[in-house]
Motif scaffolding. Structure first.
Motif, PDB file in Angstrom:
ATOM      1  N   PHE A 131      47.327  55.346  24.452  1.00 22.78           N
ATOM      2  CA  PHE A 131      46.252  55.992  25.203  1.00 22.78           C
ATOM      3  C   PHE A 131      45.603  57.064  24.329  1.00 22.78           C
ATOM      4  N   PRO A 132      44.354  57.408  24.617  1.00 20.70           N
ATOM      5  CA  PRO A 132      43.641  58.407  23.819  1.00 20.70           C
ATOM      6  C   PRO A 132      44.183  59.809  24.080  1.00 20.70           C
ATOM      7  N   ASP A 133      43.787  60.756  23.223  1.00 23.07           N
ATOM      8  CA  ASP A 133      44.246  62.131  23.452  1.00 23.07           C
ATOM      9  C   ASP A 133      43.217  62.966  24.219  1.00 23.07           C
ATOM     10  N   ALA A 134      42.096  62.334  24.602  1.00 21.04           N
ATOM     11  CA  ALA A 134      41.088  63.018  25.416  1.00 21.04           C
ATOM     12  C   ALA A 134      40.368  61.979  26.270  1.00 21.04           C
ATOM     13  N   ILE A 135      40.273  62.243  27.565  1.00 18.33           N
ATOM     14  CA  ILE A 135      39.671  61.281  28.485  1.00 18.33           C
ATOM     15  C   ILE A 135      38.579  61.949  29.305  1.00 18.33           C
ATOM     16  N   PHE A 136      37.423  61.283  29.354  1.00 14.00           N
ATOM     17  CA  PHE A 136      36.323  61.703  30.215  1.00 14.00           C
ATOM     18  C   PHE A 136      36.312  60.801  31.441  1.00 14.00           C
ATOM     19  N   ALA A 137      36.644  61.351  32.596  1.00 10.46           N
ATOM     20  CA  ALA A 137      36.562  60.615  33.857  1.00 10.46           C
ATOM     21  C   ALA A 137      35.182  60.876  34.445  1.00 10.46           C
ATOM     22  N   THR A 138      34.420  59.824  34.676  1.00 11.03           N
ATOM     23  CA  THR A 138      33.028  60.005  35.108  1.00 11.03           C
ATOM     24  C   THR A 138      32.901  60.417  36.570  1.00 11.03           C
ATOM     25  N   ALA A 139      34.029  60.608  37.248  1.00 12.39           N
ATOM     26  CA  ALA A 139      34.055  61.183  38.593  1.00 12.39           C
ATOM     27  C   ALA A 139      35.370  61.933  38.754  1.00 12.39           C
ATOM     28  N   ASP A 140      35.343  63.049  39.452  1.00 10.40           N
ATOM     29  CA  ASP A 140      36.545  63.864  39.630  1.00 10.40           C
ATOM     30  C   ASP A 140      37.669  63.111  40.333  1.00 10.40           C
ATOM     31  N   SER A 184      54.575  60.389  34.841  1.00 14.75           N
ATOM     32  CA  SER A 184      54.981  59.694  33.612  1.00 14.75           C
ATOM     33  C   SER A 184      55.510  60.648  32.548  1.00 14.75           C
ATOM     34  N   GLY A 185      55.543  61.941  32.866  1.00 15.37           N
ATOM     35  CA  GLY A 185      56.025  62.908  31.882  1.00 15.37           C
ATOM     36  C   GLY A 185      55.034  63.194  30.772  1.00 15.37           C
ATOM     37  N   ILE A 186      53.752  62.892  31.016  1.00 20.13           N
ATOM     38  CA  ILE A 186      52.701  63.163  30.035  1.00 20.13           C
ATOM     39  C   ILE A 186      52.161  64.568  30.278  1.00 20.13           C
ATOM     40  N   ARG A 187      52.126  65.374  29.230  1.00 20.81           N
ATOM     41  CA  ARG A 187      51.683  66.760  29.360  1.00 20.81           C
ATOM     42  C   ARG A 187      50.157  66.850  29.283  1.00 20.81           C
ATOM     43  N   ILE A 188      49.587  67.629  30.219  1.00 16.98           N
ATOM     44  CA  ILE A 188      48.149  67.891  30.255  1.00 16.98           C
ATOM     45  C   ILE A 188      47.942  69.382  29.969  1.00 16.98           C
ATOM     46  N   PRO A 189      47.200  69.762  28.943  1.00 20.96           N
ATOM     47  CA  PRO A 189      46.381  68.941  28.046  1.00 20.96           C
ATOM     48  C   PRO A 189      47.047  68.632  26.704  1.00 20.96           C
ATOM     49  N   GLU A 190      48.338  68.974  26.533  1.00 19.59           N
ATOM     50  CA  GLU A 190      48.950  68.841  25.219  1.00 19.59           C
ATOM     51  C   GLU A 190      48.957  67.399  24.721  1.00 19.59           C
ATOM     52  N   ASP A 191      49.318  66.436  25.595  1.00 18.16           N
ATOM     53  CA  ASP A 191      49.357  65.031  25.189  1.00 18.16           C
ATOM     54  C   ASP A 191      48.012  64.345  25.408  1.00 18.16           C
ATOM     55  N   VAL A 192      47.360  64.715  26.464  1.00 19.43           N
ATOM     56  CA  VAL A 192      46.033  64.153  26.732  1.00 19.43           C
ATOM     57  C   VAL A 192      45.227  65.174  27.544  1.00 19.43           C
ATOM     58  N   ALA A 193      44.009  65.427  27.086  1.00 21.65           N
ATOM     59  CA  ALA A 193      43.088  66.311  27.800  1.00 21.65           C
ATOM     60  C   ALA A 193      42.252  65.469  28.764  1.00 21.65           C
ATOM     61  N   VAL A 194      41.926  66.031  29.912  1.00 22.04           N
ATOM     62  CA  VAL A 194      41.152  65.305  30.926  1.00 22.04           C
ATOM     63  C   VAL A 194      39.992  66.169  31.398  1.00 22.04           C
ATOM     64  N   ILE A 195      38.803  65.575  31.400  1.00 24.81           N
ATOM     65  CA  ILE A 195      37.623  66.253  31.923  1.00 24.81           C
ATOM     66  C   ILE A 195      36.973  65.345  32.965  1.00 24.81           C
ATOM     67  N   GLY A 196      36.545  65.915  34.074  1.00 24.65           N
ATOM     68  CA  GLY A 196      35.926  65.143  35.139  1.00 24.65           C
ATOM     69  C   GLY A 196      34.434  65.363  35.242  1.00 24.65           C
ATOM     70  N   PHE A 197      33.868  64.925  36.362  1.00 24.34           N
ATOM     71  CA  PHE A 197      32.430  65.071  36.595  1.00 24.34           C
ATOM     72  C   PHE A 197      32.203  65.260  38.096  1.00 24.34           C
ATOM     73  N   ASP A 198      31.497  66.295  38.468  1.00 25.45           N
ATOM     74  CA  ASP A 198      31.051  66.616  39.832  1.00 25.45           C
ATOM     75  C   ASP A 198      31.420  68.032  40.231  1.00 25.45           C
ATOM     76  N   ASP A 199      32.664  68.465  39.944  1.00 25.72           N
ATOM     77  CA  ASP A 199      33.213  69.730  40.426  1.00 25.72           C
ATOM     78  C   ASP A 199      33.267  69.740  41.951  1.00 25.72           C
ATOM     79  N   ILE A 200      33.924  68.722  42.517  1.00 27.95           N
ATOM     80  CA  ILE A 200      34.123  68.711  43.965  1.00 27.95           C
ATOM     81  C   ILE A 200      35.207  69.726  44.323  1.00 27.95           C
ATOM     82  N   ASP A 201      35.399  69.966  45.599  1.00 27.48           N
ATOM     83  CA  ASP A 201      36.208  71.095  46.048  1.00 27.48           C
ATOM     84  C   ASP A 201      37.595  71.160  45.431  1.00 27.48           C
TER      85      ASP A 201
END
Length: 331
Positions: free
Chosen positions: A241-250, A263-280
């Motif tokens: 899996f990549p080390d940075a993911i853009f999710a096009t929706a939150d 899965s024991g994957i550390r955020i953001p150390e193992d993979v960074a995640v960014i979303g879209f919308d900024d819902i509540d």
């Protein structure tokens, strides 16, 4: 003076029960097409107006505004509706909701406008054509479109392509080298499709900085928490899996975060995640995301609509809301 027709007159003329007439008026999608057409024909021929509407109009001069949209249970639509409702609160407007889940339903909404006796329409993420928009205006109804740009109506939009650029720029500045994107690639025939420009903007900015979005890291998943979670349980289990993911929706981002935790994957150390919308919920889970002000888009739409309802000669306006990165714990 002739007596105003009643629901019983419509029932007799159409040859159906009063319950069926009521369903046609309030929930036409649950009535089979043949019966619905009989009722609609009887309503037109009798010039029937529901009693509640007649009472409201004669006593309070209430204007009726319909919000027409798909996916009303989705958080982004709920927040837009919240902005609309807040802007109309305490004012002389009756707010209705019409849910579209197919092209046929969208067409039916346009075909039966005269029956609904509306004064204004706010559409969310629906690509009405020039002909459909003209029909709305021909029925003396004002309208505003959110998330769809048309030269023929008031519109409130964002720049989805630029949103993808902002996401890529943020992840690049964090020093990431292996990028992925999560998006639902199936395009409905009755709703706008903002995902493609978001992906194109993301890919463009990566390429401009000599980085690549590999095909194997384009994850086509439903725009929902559960489906994304199930997919990423398998992705994280594979170890590829990549080390940075853009999710096009939150919503998709939340599915990734849940799968990572299990899965024991550390955020953001193992993979960074960014979303879209900024819902509540984004703030509560510490999600970095691209903010489009959903509540504000609803409030602006109401302002544009009611201004034109008061002055139909007022020029059409296209409002493009700014996007911004909201830095939190996931990147």
């Amino acid at each position: 003076m002739a007596k105003a027709p009643t629901i019983y007159d419509v029932s007799r003329k159409a040859g159906v029960s009063t319950a069926t007439v009521s369903r046609v008026l309030n929930n036409p999608g649950k009535v089979n097409s043949s019966k619905r057409e009989l009722v609609e024909k009887a309503i037109r021929e009798l010039d029937y107006h529901p009693l509640l509407e007649a009472r409201l109009r004669t006593t309070k001069d209430v204007k009726r505004i319909c919000v027409c949209a798909p996916h009303f249970t989705a958080n982004s639509f709920v927040q837009r509706l919240r902005g609309i409702a807040a802007a109309l609160a305490g004012r002389n407007y009756e707010l209705q909701v019409y849910t579209v889940s197919s092209k046929n339903q969208m067409d039916h909404f346009i075909e039966t406008l005269e029956l609904n006796k509306l004064d204004g329409i706010i559409t969310l993420s629906l690509p009405f054509t020039e002909k459909q928009i003209q029909r709305i205006f021909d029925c003396q109804i004002e309208m505003v479109m959110i998330e769809y740009l048309s030269p023929y109506a008031n519109c409130v939009t964002i720049d989805d392509w630029q949103g993808g650029v902002i996401a890529a720029d943020h992840l690049l500045k964090k020093g990431h080298k292996k990028f992925g994107i999560v998006c639902e690639l199936s395009k409905p025939d009755y709703s706008v499709f903002p995902i493609l420009p978001r992906m194109e903007g993301f890919r463009y900015e990566l390429s401009r900085n000599n980085q690549k979005l590999e095909d194997k890291y384009i994850f086509d998943v439903p725009c929902e928490i559960k489906g994304t979670y199930q997919r990423f349980i398998e992705v994280f289990k594979s170890g590829d899996f990549p080390d940075a993911i853009f999710a096009t929706a939150d919503l998709e981002a939340l599915g990734i975060l849940r799968a990572a935790k299990e899965s024991g994957i550390r955020i953001p150390e193992d993979v960074a995640v960014i979303g879209f919308d900024d819902i509540d919920f984004a703030d509560y889970v510490g999600l970095t995301t691209i903010r489009q002000n959903l509540d504000q888009s609803g409030r602006i739409a109401v302002d544009l609509l009611t201004s034109r309802m008061k002055d139909p000669k007022r020029p059409l306006q296209h409002v493009r809301l700014p996007l911004e990165i909201v830095q939190r714990e996931t990147t």
